[in-house]
Design an enzyme around this catalytic site. Structure first.
Site, short mmCIF file in Angstrom:
data_model
loop_
_atom_site.label_atom_id
_atom_site.label_comp_id
_atom_site.label_asym_id
_atom_site.label_seq_id
_atom_site.Cartn_x
_atom_site.Cartn_y
_atom_site.Cartn_z
N GLU A 106 0.85 -1.19 0.00
CA GLU A 106 0.00 0.00 0.00
C GLU A 106 0.89 1.24 0.00
O GLU A 106 1.18 1.81 -1.03
CB GLU A 106 -0.94 -0.03 1.22
CG GLU A 106 -2.08 0.96 1.12
CD GLU A 106 -3.19 0.63 2.12
OE1 GLU A 106 -4.04 1.49 2.30
OE2 GLU A 106 -3.18 -0.47 2.72
N GLU B 125 -2.14 0.54 13.57
CA GLU B 125 -3.35 0.86 12.78
C GLU B 125 -4.61 0.54 13.57
O GLU B 125 -5.60 1.26 13.49
CB GLU B 125 -3.33 0.06 11.48
CG GLU B 125 -4.49 0.31 10.56
CD GLU B 125 -4.34 -0.45 9.24
OE1 GLU B 125 -5.02 -0.06 8.27
OE2 GLU B 125 -3.56 -1.41 9.18
#
Length: 895
Positions: free
Chosen positions: A474, A745
């Site tokens: 990502e 996260e």
């Protein structure tokens, strides 16, 4: 005034920048005054001189401002002759104080212009053996040219860029120490080039120059669908070397069809997947004069416009730190694993002695699983693997990658001959080389580790763009992540030019209708744009840069983009005062999400409409700053109407907010969407929601940054402290108790039993929840800028003590100098130490203090020098201070 002088001169935020394409660069400086103990030092006037070429101020100057009556010492725009390309400009500053004292000239500083516009380019784009279209990873190309120079060399600069990544070499040495050049921009619309001073690398006679090219962001693998060639399918380099001789003559060496190309030892280089290097294929001396390139083939030239090229806009990426492994682990499954002791971003340099052909493989991961085994599961398709094939010959070989980076703490080592020892390996930490500006320390060791985690999360994700994570497939510039963290990031580091460059890409990638892509630079499918709280980065980020640095130019540059975003929202759906259509991420990863959902329970239209108001409000403020009075009034009026409509839609007549979530309450309070009884009821309801969870949060990306702020601002600082210092899940300190060295996260990335949240989306280096750092600086330490005198020209200091902290010590290096706020509770006495930089003022509120007993430096505050105004208020003593350092002491009322 003895010792008055201008110090720490900067041009466009940087000290002696090389290769800037700013036609009217801005100059800043700080004031120093003698022994540093002086107070109330303020500038009354300045004079700037700028000399071109040899830096002599005795001849004709490019600019002499003359004596200018002004207290301005930040962002003073160059006002002289039109700048020339490839020229060194030396400048110096003289200042006068308000007491009539005059400084001498400062130590000179300089900047070097780049090519300034496309007409300065005469080079051609050239491609090597692997420059043509490819659908898989390719080896890096080598390109070279030999040339001879006659006469003494006065100066020489290399200008270089690539469709891909490049590394330049000259006479057997690497040019500069910048990494992953030319960086990541919206290449089809704007692309950076770099400028290097290579005067000392050239000599009379034979010379050689070379380029190494890899795919990088331009045509390498990006995002999770293994997409390639996002910007183009042809890889190429562009370079020109401009030499000025002692006699004034000039010569330019450029990339063209006369260059030669060959294969090199880098067989594969991918940002996500790593690098494969075969040392047996090294072309020793390939960038030196006299190297035999008779079997190299001619380089291909390709056509590509140079109009979008611009000089380096932000700080380059460099190796900024080196770490040694703290231990070598033999895992239960038999792997040999190095532990760096810190989740970091970069690569590993290692030294080995082995036979030719031996392959040494390093695999990188962030964590070990609950059994202690190497765990690459959360990398998804990113391989993060480096393979080095030894050259052999009996001598030690040292290798480090060039065109990749990894996010990792642990390295699995395979194929290494003999015992794997820590001293053979070095972790090279890379990120945009931003100046550290903040420090925060307190009496709570877990909070200190939290602050370190926030900083390391910023290091790992500020790799030319503000990425979400640095390890999996990502690593994209998500707009939502950037806007929630930008304020915290600006305390930790000087991020002004970093975000200025990124915002220019946002403006470039913004859709014609004003929509904003989810990620900048944009590499996602066409419909991936315009979520609330994500697209609002178009307004929030430039406003934050302005607030933190007093940078009006960023508002000027981004104003059309800001306005286009608000107008985009206004056109959505059938109600121009609410945003209740389209896709939204909502309160991403909120803990009140339903099963198998990433989105919290807060209604998406409530979030969208709240941010619609917030962006309209900030836009009106920006218009006011820029003197756009009609726009300011229009968007002030629009904001008022949105607020009224929001209340009708989401707040009942009795003052109850329709959504019983922490995030909904936080947004309404943070953005000022409720008043009177409704405001009071929503505050109380938020407190009850938190108490129901035994002082735990349920907020996701949208609500978390503001949660402690709204509690403190609405009289519930004690509850904000309980949340900030909570150690059990979910909380900011829970990951710290689990050994985290960066931000996670997910609040429960690693669960209590050691299992993982998921393989699918579980980064252990994700800075969004690090936004609590803003509260630590602005509230616990109390350092703020005044909204009406931005950039810390006027400073607000209001330290907030409370249970859980015995002391807090924070400092911030503003453009004017260091601001410091420290407090300590000892023996029922509050001691506060404050430093205000010269040429600024501050309003200080000392909570709980009484004017008649407040002391400064051992005397009554009423006779203290440097205090312009003092006032007893219900909250404590309010003071207006001039510059200098102050030590306050008073009885703590809560003792």
């Amino acid at each position: 005034m003895h010792g008055l002088t201008a110090v720490k001169l900067r041009c466009e935020y940087r000290r002696s920048p090389v290769g800037i394409d700013v036609p009217r660069p801005r100059i800043s400086w700080q004031l120093a005054a003698g022994d540093g103990e002086r107070r109330n030092v303020k500038q009354a006037a300045y004079r700037i001189q700028v000399a071109a070429g040899d830096g002599s101020f005795d001849g004709l100057l490019a600019w002499d401002s003359g004596k200018v009556a002004s207290d301005r010492s930040v962002h003073v725009e160059y006002g002289g002759d039109e700048l020339k390309p490839g020229t060194t400009y030396t400048y110096r500053v003289r200042v006068w104080s308000t007491t009539g004292d005059e400084s001498g000239w400062s130590e000179p500083a300089c900047w070097v212009t780049g090519l300034l516009d496309s007409t300065g380019w005469s080079a051609r784009w050239i491609a090597g053996l692997h420059g043509g279209p490819m659908d898989q990873p390719t080896p890096a190309d080598l390109l070279r040219k030999s040339f001879e120079l006659r006469g003494g060399i006065k100066s020489a600069f290399v200008y270089a860029t690539a469709l891909g990544l490049y590394e330049a070499h000259l006479n057997g040495r690497r040019v500069g120490d910048w990494l992953l050049t030319p960086g990541w921009t919206s290449y089809t619309k704007r692309q950076q080039y770099q400028t290097y001073d290579v005067t000392d690398m050239l000599h009379t006679g034979g010379n050689a120059i070379g380029l190494m090219l890899a795919d990088g962001w331009y045509r390498g693998n990006l995002a999770w669908k293994r997409q390639r060639n996002c910007y183009g399918s042809c890889r190429a380099g562009l370079l020109q070397l401009h030499v000025v001789f002692d006699d004034g003559s000039e010569r330019t060496i450029v990339t063209d069809a006369s260059w030669k190309a060959a294969d090199g030892p880098i067989r594969m280089a991918e940002l996500y997947h790593g690098e494969t290097y075969d040392a047996r294929l090294e072309a020793d001396g390939w960038s030196e004069f006299g190297y035999d390139d008779s079997d190299w083939r001619p380089a291909d030239t390709i056509d590509y416009p140079a109009a979008q090229l611009t000089g380096q806009e932000n700080e380059p990426m460099r190796i900024v730190q080196e770490l040694r492994p703290v231990q070598v682990i033999r895992t239960p499954s038999g792997e040999t694993v190095l532990d760096m002791g810190q989740n970091m971003v970069g690569w590993v340099r290692f030294t080995v002695t082995a036979e030719a052909g031996r392959a040494i493989t390093l695999k990188h991961a962030e964590v070990l699983d609950k059994d202690g085994n190497f765990y690459p599961g959360n990398l998804r398709s990113a391989e993060q693997t480096v393979t080095y094939i030894c050259k052999g010959g009996g001598e030690s070989e040292t290798y480090e990658p060039r065109f990749t980076f990894q996010g990792f703490r642990y390295i699995s080592v395979e194929g290494f001959p003999g015992e794997v020892l820590p001293e053979y390996f070095t972790g090279c930490v890379i990120h945009s080389d931003l100046e550290p500006t903040g420090s925060f320390e307190c009496s709570h060791p877990l909070v200190n580790q939290l602050q370190r985690n926030i900083v390391w999360g910023q290091k790992g994700n500020f790799v030319d763009v503000p990425t979400d994570c640095p390890q999996r497939d990502e690593r994209l510039g998500w707009t939502g992540d950037a806007q929630v963290f930008i304020r915290t990031s600006a305390f930790n580091m000087n991020v002004a030019s970093f975000f200025t460059k990124w915002l220019r890409d946002l403006k470039a990638d913004q859709l014609p209708d004003g929509g904003v892509p989810f990620v900048i630079p944009d590499v996602l499918p066409g419909e991936s744009h315009s979520s609330s709280a994500w697209g609002d980065a178009a307004v929030i980020c430039p406003w934050t840069v302005y607030q933190c640095y007093g940078d009006i130019r960023v508002l000027e540059e981004q104003y059309d983009s800001m306005k286009s975003w608000v107008e985009y929202i206004r056109r959505q759906g059938n109600n121009p005062l609410l945003w209740n259509t389209g896709f939204h991420f909502g309160d991403w990863l909120g803990l009140d999400a339903s099963e198998n959902s990433y989105t919290g329970a807060t209604p998406k239209d409530l979030i969208a409409s709240a941010f619609y108001y917030y962006s309209a409000h900030l836009l009106s403020l920006a218009a006011e700053v820029l003197g756009k009075r009609e726009d300011a009034e229009a968007y002030r009026s629009l904001g008022g109407k949105i607020k009224e409509q929001f209340r009708r839609e989401f707040i009942t007549p009795s003052g109850r907010l329709i959504a019983p979530t922490q995030t909904a309450h936080v947004l309404v309070l943070m953005f000022g969407l409720a008043e009177g009884e409704a405001h009071s009821r929503i505050v109380q309801s938020l407190v009850e929601l938190i108490e129901e969870r035994q002082f735990h949060l349920t907020t996701g990306f949208v609500g978390t940054p503001y949660l402690c702020h709204v509690l403190t601002e609405n009289g519930h600082h004690v509850i904000a402290l309980k949340l900030a210092l909570q150690e059990s899940y979910p909380s900011w300190l829970y990951p710290v108790t689990k050994g985290a060295t960066t931000m996670w996260e997910h609040w429960d990335g690693i669960k209590e039993d050691g299992s993982f949240w998921s393989d699918d989306m579980n980064s252990f280096n994700h800075y969004a929840y690090g936004a609590i750092g803003d509260w630590l600086y602005q509230v616990a330490a109390g350092i703020r800028t005044d909204e009406k005198q931005s950039g810390y020209k006027h400073i607000q200091i209001r330290p907030q003590a409370g249970q859980g902290f015995d002391y807090v010590r924070a400092a911030y290096e503003s453009l004017y100098g260091e601001i410091r706020s420290e407090w300590e509770l000892s023996n029922e006495t509050m001691n506060v130490f404050i430093v205000i930089p010269h040429n600024t003022t501050a309003t200080v509120l000392l909570p709980g203090a009484l004017l008649e007993s407040l002391q400064e430096a051992g005397e009554s505050v009423l006779v203290s020098e440097g205090i312009h105004v003092y006032e007893q208020t219900a909250a404590g003593v309010s003071l207006v201070l001039g510059s200098g350092s102050y030590r306050f002491r008073y009885d703590w009322p809560e003792a």
